[in-house]
Design a protein around this motif. Structure first.
Motif, PDB file in Angstrom:
ATOM      1  N   ALA A 121       0.834  -1.210   0.000  1.00  0.00           N
ATOM      2  CA  ALA A 121       0.000   0.000   0.000  1.00  0.00           C
ATOM      3  C   ALA A 121       0.865   1.254   0.000  1.00  0.00           C
ATOM      4  CB  ALA A 121      -0.921   0.003   1.221  1.00  0.00           C
ATOM      5  N   ALA A 122       1.964   1.225   0.749  1.00  0.00           N
ATOM      6  CA  ALA A 122       2.866   2.379   0.799  1.00  0.00           C
ATOM      7  C   ALA A 122       3.504   2.625  -0.562  1.00  0.00           C
ATOM      8  CB  ALA A 122       3.940   2.153   1.859  1.00  0.00           C
ATOM      9  N   ARG A 123       3.943   1.543  -1.228  1.00  0.00           N
ATOM     10  CA  ARG A 123       4.552   1.685  -2.559  1.00  0.00           C
ATOM     11  C   ARG A 123       3.536   2.218  -3.563  1.00  0.00           C
ATOM     12  NH1 ARG A 123       6.812  -3.462  -0.982  1.00  0.00           N
ATOM     13  NH2 ARG A 123       9.022  -3.205  -0.462  1.00  0.00           N
ATOM     14  N   ALA A 124       2.328   1.691  -3.493  1.00  0.00           N
ATOM     15  CA  ALA A 124       1.284   2.128  -4.415  1.00  0.00           C
ATOM     16  C   ALA A 124       0.937   3.604  -4.221  1.00  0.00           C
ATOM     17  CB  ALA A 124       0.031   1.270  -4.228  1.00  0.00           C
ATOM     18  N   ALA A 125       1.104   4.099  -2.989  1.00  0.00           N
ATOM     19  CA  ALA A 125       0.790   5.497  -2.682  1.00  0.00           C
ATOM     20  C   ALA A 125       1.922   6.443  -3.060  1.00  0.00           C
ATOM     21  CB  ALA A 125       0.462   5.637  -1.204  1.00  0.00           C
ATOM     22  N   GLY A 126       3.085   5.881  -3.447  1.00  0.00           N
ATOM     23  CA  GLY A 126       4.186   6.721  -3.900  1.00  0.00           C
ATOM     24  C   GLY A 126       5.344   6.878  -2.939  1.00  0.00           C
ATOM     25  N   ALA A 127       5.448   5.980  -1.928  1.00  0.00           N
ATOM     26  CA  ALA A 127       6.576   6.052  -1.001  1.00  0.00           C
ATOM     27  C   ALA A 127       7.890   5.902  -1.766  1.00  0.00           C
ATOM     28  CB  ALA A 127       6.454   4.959   0.060  1.00  0.00           C
ATOM     29  N   ASP A 128       8.905   6.657  -1.352  1.00  0.00           N
ATOM     30  CA  ASP A 128      10.190   6.612  -2.037  1.00  0.00           C
ATOM     31  C   ASP A 128      11.006   5.385  -1.649  1.00  0.00           C
ATOM     32  OD1 ASP A 128      10.494   9.397  -3.486  1.00  0.00           O
ATOM     33  OD2 ASP A 128       9.541   9.776  -1.557  1.00  0.00           O
ATOM     34  N   GLU A 129      10.890   4.958  -0.405  1.00  0.00           N
ATOM     35  CA  GLU A 129      11.565   3.750   0.065  1.00  0.00           C
ATOM     36  C   GLU A 129      10.649   3.054   1.069  1.00  0.00           C
ATOM     37  OE1 GLU A 129      14.499   2.513  -0.810  1.00  0.00           O
ATOM     38  OE2 GLU A 129      15.243   4.175  -2.043  1.00  0.00           O
ATOM     39  N   VAL A 130      10.617   1.730   1.026  1.00  0.00           N
ATOM     40  CA  VAL A 130       9.824   0.939   1.965  1.00  0.00           C
ATOM     41  C   VAL A 130      10.688  -0.206   2.474  1.00  0.00           C
ATOM     42  CG1 VAL A 130       7.724  -0.418   2.321  1.00  0.00           C
ATOM     43  CG2 VAL A 130       7.705   1.489   0.695  1.00  0.00           C
ATOM     44  N   GLY A 131      10.651  -0.449   3.780  1.00  0.00           N
ATOM     45  CA  GLY A 131      11.442  -1.544   4.334  1.00  0.00           C
ATOM     46  C   GLY A 131      11.137  -1.752   5.795  1.00  0.00           C
ATOM     47  N   SER A 132      11.954  -2.554   6.444  1.00  0.00           N
ATOM     48  CA  SER A 132      11.787  -2.797   7.881  1.00  0.00           C
ATOM     49  C   SER A 132      13.159  -2.790   8.530  1.00  0.00           C
ATOM     50  CB  SER A 132      11.032  -4.115   8.119  1.00  0.00           C
ATOM     51  OG  SER A 132      11.683  -5.189   7.460  1.00  0.00           O
ATOM     52  N   GLU A 133      13.663  -3.935   8.912  1.00  0.00           N
ATOM     53  CA  GLU A 133      14.975  -3.981   9.561  1.00  0.00           C
ATOM     54  C   GLU A 133      16.074  -3.503   8.627  1.00  0.00           C
ATOM     55  OE1 GLU A 133      17.527  -7.095  12.374  1.00  0.00           O
ATOM     56  OE2 GLU A 133      15.885  -7.831  11.125  1.00  0.00           O
ATOM     57  N   GLY A 163      -0.542   3.822   3.673  1.00  0.00           N
ATOM     58  CA  GLY A 163      -0.790   4.314   2.313  1.00  0.00           C
ATOM     59  C   GLY A 163      -1.440   5.678   2.316  1.00  0.00           C
ATOM     60  N   THR A 164      -2.452   5.850   3.176  1.00  0.00           N
ATOM     61  CA  THR A 164      -3.129   7.150   3.294  1.00  0.00           C
ATOM     62  C   THR A 164      -2.161   8.218   3.775  1.00  0.00           C
ATOM     63  OG1 THR A 164      -5.236   6.075   3.770  1.00  0.00           O
ATOM     64  CG2 THR A 164      -5.015   8.376   4.428  1.00  0.00           C
ATOM     65  N   ALA A 165      -1.328   7.860   4.759  1.00  0.00           N
ATOM     66  CA  ALA A 165      -0.362   8.823   5.304  1.00  0.00           C
ATOM     67  C   ALA A 165       0.629   9.275   4.237  1.00  0.00           C
ATOM     68  CB  ALA A 165       0.383   8.218   6.492  1.00  0.00           C
ATOM     69  N   VAL A 166       1.090   8.341   3.419  1.00  0.00           N
ATOM     70  CA  VAL A 166       2.013   8.699   2.333  1.00  0.00           C
ATOM     71  C   VAL A 166       1.359   9.704   1.394  1.00  0.00           C
ATOM     72  CG1 VAL A 166       3.214   7.855   0.274  1.00  0.00           C
ATOM     73  CG2 VAL A 166       3.339   6.557   2.405  1.00  0.00           C
ATOM     74  N   GLN A 167       0.124   9.435   1.002  1.00  0.00           N
ATOM     75  CA  GLN A 167      -0.592  10.345   0.096  1.00  0.00           C
ATOM     76  C   GLN A 167      -0.717  11.736   0.703  1.00  0.00           C
ATOM     77  OE1 GLN A 167      -4.246   8.173  -0.512  1.00  0.00           O
ATOM     78  NE2 GLN A 167      -3.503   7.186  -2.360  1.00  0.00           N
ATOM     79  N   GLU A 168      -1.047  11.805   1.995  1.00  0.00           N
ATOM     80  CA  GLU A 168      -1.243  13.100   2.651  1.00  0.00           C
ATOM     81  C   GLU A 168       0.052  13.904   2.716  1.00  0.00           C
ATOM     82  OE1 GLU A 168      -4.991  12.010   5.612  1.00  0.00           O
ATOM     83  OE2 GLU A 168      -2.950  11.979   6.406  1.00  0.00           O
ATOM     84  N   PHE A 169       1.145  13.259   3.091  1.00  0.00           N
ATOM     85  CA  PHE A 169       2.410  13.993   3.199  1.00  0.00           C
ATOM     86  C   PHE A 169       2.960  14.358   1.823  1.00  0.00           C
ATOM     87  CE2 PHE A 169       2.354  12.477   7.585  1.00  0.00           C
ATOM     88  CZ  PHE A 169       2.800  13.611   8.255  1.00  0.00           C
ATOM     89  N   LYS A 170       2.742  13.515   0.844  1.00  0.00           N
ATOM     90  CA  LYS A 170       3.154  13.843  -0.516  1.00  0.00           C
ATOM     91  C   LYS A 170       2.367  15.048  -1.045  1.00  0.00           C
ATOM     92  CE  LYS A 170       6.184  10.688  -2.059  1.00  0.00           C
ATOM     93  NZ  LYS A 170       7.436  10.996  -2.791  1.00  0.00           N
TER      94      LYS A 170
END
Length: 228
Positions: free
Chosen positions: A86-98, A150-157
């Motif tokens: 969802a984050a990638r679909a919303a346009g996040a520049d990088e997604v990961g965890s550890e 995903g929603t948060a990414v859209q809002e900050f973008k």
């Protein structure tokens, strides 16, 4: 004492530093000042009537500006599985965890906003000493720790601004670019100040917004009148 540029000195002469300007007049004044060769950011600085040494008076939050920020915002997200997709679909520049936490600990800081799914705080918690001083540590209060990544990414973008009080009890935030119209800048500024006023801590007495100043990247500030 640092020597000011000729442009800054000329701009300073055009601003009455003892005057409280209506917001619209102050923004128009900034747009009319001598301009550098790049599109400056227009910033607001607010001195709050709080005691920054008392944790119950500290202010932190985020607000969506109606006219956006006029710049690309780099957003990284801590998430796995469906939330990561969802984050990638919303346009996040990088997604990961550890793996993302390790990159940041190793010195990679080429981003503006960090968003985290609550279950990822086990990794994000290790980054406090790196992200905290830069004001990038995710927080539920600012909407950057949320299951709805995903929603948060859209809002900050789209122009959501995160802010927090500094050690002196001041709040700093961008409200657009110099190339924006006065109308658009005014709408963003009023939206920010109105939201900030709504976060007034119960323990604060007297004026909450003590001093409000707007400036561009390279200009002196102009004080504005705003009730709050």
């Amino acid at each position: 004492m640092r020597k000011r540029s000729k442009r800054y000195e000329e701009a300073s002469k055009r601003i009455d530093h003892a005057k409280l300007y209506p917001a619209r007049e102050a923004l128009g004044l900034l747009k009319g000042l001598p301009a550098p060769k790049f599109d400056e950011t227009v910033d607001v600085v607010v001195r709050l009537g709080i005691d920054p040494k008392k944790t119950d008076q500290l202010v932190r939050g985020a607000v969506s500006l109606p006219k956006g920020l006029g710049k690309a915002v780099r957003v990284v997200v801590f998430a796995e599985g469906e939330k990561a997709e969802a984050a990638r679909a919303a346009g996040a520049d990088e997604v990961g965890s550890e793996d993302l936490a390790k990159r940041i600990l190793d010195g990679w800081l080429d981003f503006d906003i960090v968003i985290a799914s609550p279950d990822m705080m086990k990794h994000v918690g290790k980054l406090g000493k790196v992200l905290g001083p830069q004001g990038k540590m995710p927080s539920p209060k600012s909407g950057t720790v949320t299951p709805e990544v995903g929603t948060a990414v859209q809002e900050f973008k789209a122009g959501k601004v995160e802010f927090r009080t500094d050690a002196g009890g001041n709040v700093h935030a961008p409200v657009g670019k110099r190339s924006f119209s006065v109308d658009d800048l005014e709408q963003n500024l009023v939206a920010f100040l109105t939201h900030l006023t709504s976060l007034r801590p119960a323990a604060v007495k007297g004026n909450f917004l003590r001093k409000v100043s707007v400036s561009t990247t390279m200009s002196p500030g102009a004080l504005i009148a705003f009730e709050g």
